[in-house]
Motif scaffolding. Structure first.
Motif, PDB file in Angstrom:
ATOM      1  N   ASN A  69       0.811  -1.227   0.000  1.00  0.00           N
ATOM      2  CA  ASN A  69       0.000   0.000   0.000  1.00  0.00           C
ATOM      3  C   ASN A  69       0.845   1.279   0.000  1.00  0.00           C
ATOM      4  O   ASN A  69       0.329   2.372   0.161  1.00  0.00           O
ATOM      5  N   HIS A  70       2.171   1.144  -0.164  1.00  0.00           N
ATOM      6  CA  HIS A  70       3.010   2.351  -0.226  1.00  0.00           C
ATOM      7  C   HIS A  70       3.073   2.874  -1.653  1.00  0.00           C
ATOM      8  O   HIS A  70       3.522   2.158  -2.538  1.00  0.00           O
TER       9      HIS A  70
ATOM     10  N   VAL B 174       3.199  15.906  -5.012  1.00  0.00           N
ATOM     11  CA  VAL B 174       2.032  15.025  -4.867  1.00  0.00           C
ATOM     12  C   VAL B 174       0.795  15.805  -5.303  1.00  0.00           C
ATOM     13  O   VAL B 174       0.467  16.835  -4.710  1.00  0.00           O
ATOM     14  N   MET B 175       0.148  15.319  -6.362  1.00  0.00           N
ATOM     15  CA  MET B 175      -0.968  16.067  -6.980  1.00  0.00           C
ATOM     16  C   MET B 175      -2.153  15.137  -7.223  1.00  0.00           C
ATOM     17  O   MET B 175      -2.013  13.922  -7.154  1.00  0.00           O
ATOM     18  N   PRO B 176      -3.324  15.700  -7.547  1.00  0.00           N
ATOM     19  CA  PRO B 176      -4.487  14.845  -7.806  1.00  0.00           C
ATOM     20  C   PRO B 176      -4.220  13.917  -8.992  1.00  0.00           C
ATOM     21  O   PRO B 176      -3.747  14.356 -10.034  1.00  0.00           O
ATOM     22  N   ARG B 177      -4.511  12.643  -8.839  1.00  0.00           N
ATOM     23  CA  ARG B 177      -4.191  11.680  -9.893  1.00  0.00           C
ATOM     24  C   ARG B 177      -5.196  11.747 -11.041  1.00  0.00           C
ATOM     25  O   ARG B 177      -6.378  12.044 -10.838  1.00  0.00           O
ATOM     26  N   ALA B 178      -4.725  11.407 -12.228  1.00  0.00           N
ATOM     27  CA  ALA B 178      -5.640  11.234 -13.367  1.00  0.00           C
ATOM     28  C   ALA B 178      -6.358   9.898 -13.195  1.00  0.00           C
ATOM     29  O   ALA B 178      -5.837   8.973 -12.557  1.00  0.00           O
TER      30      ALA B 178
ATOM     31  N   ASP C  65      -3.997   1.888  -9.362  1.00  0.00           N
ATOM     32  CA  ASP C  65      -3.937   1.926  -7.891  1.00  0.00           C
ATOM     33  C   ASP C  65      -2.599   1.475  -7.314  1.00  0.00           C
ATOM     34  O   ASP C  65      -2.216   1.892  -6.216  1.00  0.00           O
ATOM     35  N   VAL C  66      -1.917   0.593  -8.017  1.00  0.00           N
ATOM     36  CA  VAL C  66      -0.647   0.089  -7.474  1.00  0.00           C
ATOM     37  C   VAL C  66       0.390   1.214  -7.388  1.00  0.00           C
ATOM     38  O   VAL C  66       1.275   1.205  -6.539  1.00  0.00           O
ATOM     39  N   ILE C  67       0.247   2.242  -8.241  1.00  0.00           N
ATOM     40  CA  ILE C  67       1.152   3.406  -8.212  1.00  0.00           C
ATOM     41  C   ILE C  67       0.834   4.299  -7.017  1.00  0.00           C
ATOM     42  O   ILE C  67       1.723   4.829  -6.368  1.00  0.00           O
ATOM     43  N   THR C  68      -0.447   4.468  -6.754  1.00  0.00           N
ATOM     44  CA  THR C  68      -0.862   5.491  -5.781  1.00  0.00           C
ATOM     45  C   THR C  68      -1.177   4.913  -4.402  1.00  0.00           C
ATOM     46  O   THR C  68      -1.527   5.661  -3.495  1.00  0.00           O
TER      47      THR C  68
ATOM     48  N   THR D  42      -4.105  10.666  -5.015  1.00  0.00           N
ATOM     49  CA  THR D  42      -2.999  11.531  -5.441  1.00  0.00           C
ATOM     50  C   THR D  42      -1.894  10.693  -6.080  1.00  0.00           C
ATOM     51  O   THR D  42      -1.807   9.483  -5.869  1.00  0.00           O
ATOM     52  N   ILE D  43      -1.046  11.372  -6.833  1.00  0.00           N
ATOM     53  CA  ILE D  43       0.109  10.724  -7.447  1.00  0.00           C
ATOM     54  C   ILE D  43       1.331  11.618  -7.239  1.00  0.00           C
ATOM     55  O   ILE D  43       1.217  12.850  -7.289  1.00  0.00           O
TER      56      ILE D  43
END
Ligand code: TXA
Ligand code: MG
Length: 339
Positions: free
Chosen positions: A57-58, A96-100, A105-108, A113-114
């Motif tokens: 979850n990181h 760290v910004m709002p994700r597209a 999910d594995v990235i964020t 956020t991403i």
């Protein structure tokens, strides 16, 4: 210090092929080495977590060669982020910004956020441009351990996990990037790095401080991080010789990371003088701790570093690496614990 700034065409081609095949590539950045995977291939990103032994979850940072494709990853770029990008990208800053919606999910880590970084290291730039997409990459170390600042550290830590390890010599900064997030127009410092709070304030004004209720997951959520395997204690600056003597009583071997030479000869003590300049202290910190970790000592003592923003990232990493902080004779700790 060795700086290798270009990879050969053959090295870049094999690294790009590895990424396209869903394999891992370790590459240098100016902060630390990253363990990279194609950020659009979730199965490849999962391999990073397996190789590092990192909890799933990181979230991981996505690296780009420039902000030109930012909109593929970020839903809405905050105004302050645009200004910070102009000032500090390419460089040691992660935002760290709002994700597209399309970001996996594995990235964020399942968050909304991403984290994005445009690194400056020429070899990272070469790789990112040749690959033409985002590379998801945490630091190329086993979970919770010291970040690698040389290619040989990556080999030690992760052995066969990366199909290609690009060797860019020693990382110039040596500490992980500064991380910021955005809240209602404000900017919050999540992880101190070589872009200092003062430099951020020059661009965006006062930073948001205090606990963040929404708490995105950042390093140091785990009690020890960036840590050697030998127990490590931070010692008040004036007491380092006395503490080295005390700790080595009974012929116990002790390692010391100080900012000056010893005042007297110490038996059983392995001593590194890392100097008084934050730039070179930071650049060499992880390599020095690795050296001391291998010296066969029962404890590493670290001389507390000065207060002040130029030492903030170093203080932060030392506190996270330490198993304890010794109090000075008058009972005060010389280190402010960072939020
Ligand atoms: O200098 C660096 O930042 C290096 C190089 C390779 O770029 N990377 C690095 O990655 O230090 P890592 O994964 O070891 O540390 C990045 C931290 C992670 O601990 C993660 O928790 C945090 O950034 N992070 C990533 N995405 C996030 C997000 N969406 N929200 C909050 N924190 C995030
Ligand atoms: Mg890391």
């Amino acid at each position: 210090m060795v700086r290798v700034v270009r990879a050969t065409q053959v090295e870049i081609e094999s690294a790009v092929q590895a990424l396209r095949d869903g394999e891992l590539v370790a590459f240098p950045t100016e902060t630390v080495y990253g363990l990279g995977a194609n950020a659009q291939n979730p199965a490849a990103v999962v391999r990073i977590f397996e190789a590092k032994g990192r909890p799933p979850n990181h979230p991981v940072i996505v690296h780009l060669d420039s902000p030109r494709y930012l909109h593929r990853w970020v839903r809405e770029v905050p105004e302050a982020a645009t200004r910070l990008a102009e000032s500090f990208w390419p460089g040691p800053l992660t935002m760290v910004m709002p994700r597209a919606a399309s970001v996996h999910d594995v990235i964020t880590g399942g968050q909304d956020t991403i984290a994005i970084r445009v690194p400056a290291h020429p070899m990272a730039q070469q790789l990112l441009t040749a690959f033409g997409g985002g590379i998801a990459a945490p630091s190329a170390n086993r979970y919770g351990r010291l970040s690698p600042t040389r290619a040989e550290h990556v080999r030690e830590e992760l052995g066969e996990a990366a199909r290609v390890i690009l060797d860019g010599g020693e990382c110039q900064i040596g500490l992980e990037s500064t991380i910021v997030s955005f809240e209602g127009g404000g900017v919050r410092l999540l992880r101190p790095g070589s872009v200092t709070a003062a430099q951020l304030r020059e661009v965006v004004g006062e930073l948001v401080s205090g606990a963040d209720s929404r708490s995105p997951r950042v390093p140091g959520g785990a009690p020890t991080h960036y840590a050697p395997t030998t127990p490590m204690t931070i010692v008040p600056a004036g007491e380092i010789d006395a503490q080295a003597d005390a700790a080595s009583a009974g012929a116990r071997r002790v390692a010391v990371l100080a900012q000056r030479l010893p005042l007297r000869a110490h038996k059983y003590v392995t001593w590194i003088n890392a100097g008084r300049r934050p730039e070179s202290y930071g650049r060499d910190l992880y390599a020095n701790l690795r050296t001391l970790d291998k010296a066969g000592c029962q404890r590493i003592l670290v001389q507390a570093v000065p207060d002040g923003e130029r030492w903030e990232a170093i203080r932060d990493r030392l506190l996270r690496a330490a198993t304890s902080v010794a109090e000075s004779d008058d009972g005060t700790s010389t280190l402010a614990v960072l939020p």
